[in-house]
Motif scaffolding. Structure first.
Motif, PDB file in Angstrom:
ATOM      1  N   UNK A 168       0.851  -1.220   0.329  1.00 51.17           N
ATOM      2  CA  UNK A 168      -0.631   0.387  -0.432  1.00 51.17           C
ATOM      3  C   UNK A 168       0.615   1.468   0.172  1.00 51.17           C
ATOM      4  N   UNK A 169       2.003   1.431   0.834  1.00 50.97           N
ATOM      5  CA  UNK A 169       2.563   2.486   1.017  1.00 50.97           C
ATOM      6  C   UNK A 169       3.964   2.259  -0.286  1.00 50.97           C
ATOM      7  N   UNK A 170       4.528   1.629  -0.246  1.00 58.59           N
ATOM      8  CA  UNK A 170       5.378   1.773  -0.883  1.00 58.59           C
ATOM      9  C   UNK A 170       7.491   1.456   0.076  1.00 58.59           C
ATOM     10  N   UNK A 171       6.316   0.929   1.037  1.00 57.46           N
ATOM     11  CA  UNK A 171       8.309   0.927   2.014  1.00 57.46           C
ATOM     12  C   UNK A 171       8.049  -0.781   2.142  1.00 57.46           C
ATOM     13  N   UNK A 172       9.093  -1.145   3.092  1.00 59.61           N
ATOM     14  CA  UNK A 172      10.381  -2.108   3.260  1.00 59.61           C
ATOM     15  C   UNK A 172       9.615  -2.437   4.546  1.00 59.61           C
ATOM     16  N   UNK A 173       8.591  -3.778   4.232  1.00 64.35           N
ATOM     17  CA  UNK A 173       8.399  -4.840   5.083  1.00 64.35           C
ATOM     18  C   UNK A 173       8.573  -4.753   6.949  1.00 64.35           C
ATOM     19  N   UNK A 174      10.231  -4.309   6.579  1.00 65.20           N
ATOM     20  CA  UNK A 174      10.891  -4.921   7.711  1.00 65.20           C
ATOM     21  C   UNK A 174      10.375  -3.759   8.693  1.00 65.20           C
ATOM     22  N   UNK A 175      10.616  -2.649   8.198  1.00 57.73           N
ATOM     23  CA  UNK A 175      10.495  -1.530   9.358  1.00 57.73           C
ATOM     24  C   UNK A 175       9.193  -1.251   9.150  1.00 57.73           C
TER      25      UNK A 175
END
Length: 211
Positions: free
Chosen positions: A27-34
């Motif tokens: 959804x937000x184009x972020x690293x899941x680990x973050x």
């Protein structure tokens, strides 16, 4: 029996949290680990979301996770409270379930069906109820029989008729594997645009290994 179920419960809980991180990444184009998921406050509560990669995370996010049998479902909503539920058809087939969980109209609708179709029908009624009760923030403290979905289609909306902000809701059935039913509910809105992302077990296992 309870001891044997604990490893499966832990595995499904882990899978739900991984699914939630993948949803946020999509959804937000972020690293899941973050993404850090805080434990829910109290039994049956929703996981809280916080951004650890930096300040300024998107506001107004709500998340919920549910699992049953071999199915795990996670949902994220913006600007509204979300609830999700998945259940095995066999789990609702015990004596007395209809009297406790279903409204009179729903019980009548189930009784009119051929016996082979009743498990799915009663479970679809149930998952919509629990998804809505979770979205409204009351969970099973609320009375499921107060909500009636007899005659409802795949998506059903109830407007606020009591003059109380956020008392309206929308609920939608989700795709799932045979023998299961699932639904997502959103409180405080009467228009739901639902984007489903079915994920293969291999994706979950691979992501769990890497993290």
């Amino acid at each position: 029996m309870a001891t044997r179920r604990q490893p499966l419960d832990r595995a499904r809980s882990t899978a739900g949290r991984i699914l939630l991180k993948i949803l946020l990444a999509e959804e937000f184009g972020i690293d899941p680990a973050s993404v850090e998921l805080l434990a829910p406050a109290g039994r049956g509560g929703k996981p809280e979301l916080c951004w650890v990669a930096g300040p300024g995370g998107p506001p107004g996010l709500s998340a919920n996770i549910s699992h049953a049998g071999g199915e795990v479902v996670a949902a994220v909503a913006r600007g509204a409270s979300v609830g999700v539920d998945v259940e095995e058809h066999a789990a609702t087939a015990f004596a007395g379930f209809d009297d406790i969980a279903l409204s009179p109209a729903e019980r009548a609708a189930v009784a009119l069906l051929p016996a082979r179709l009743r498990p799915r029908a009663r479970t679809e009624f149930w998952v919509r109820k629990e998804a809505v009760l979770k979205a409204l923030g009351v969970g099973l403290r609320g009375n499921p029989a107060e909500h009636c979905f007899a005659g409802a289609g795949r998506q059903f909306a109830l407007a606020d008729t009591r003059g109380q902000p956020g008392s309206g809701f929308t609920v939608q059935l989700l795709r799932t594997s045979p023998g299961h039913s699932a639904a997502v509910g959103v409180a405080g809105c009467t228009a739901l645009s639902c984007h489903e992302l079915p994920l293969a077990e291999a994706v979950i296992n691979n992501y769990e290994t890497k993290t």
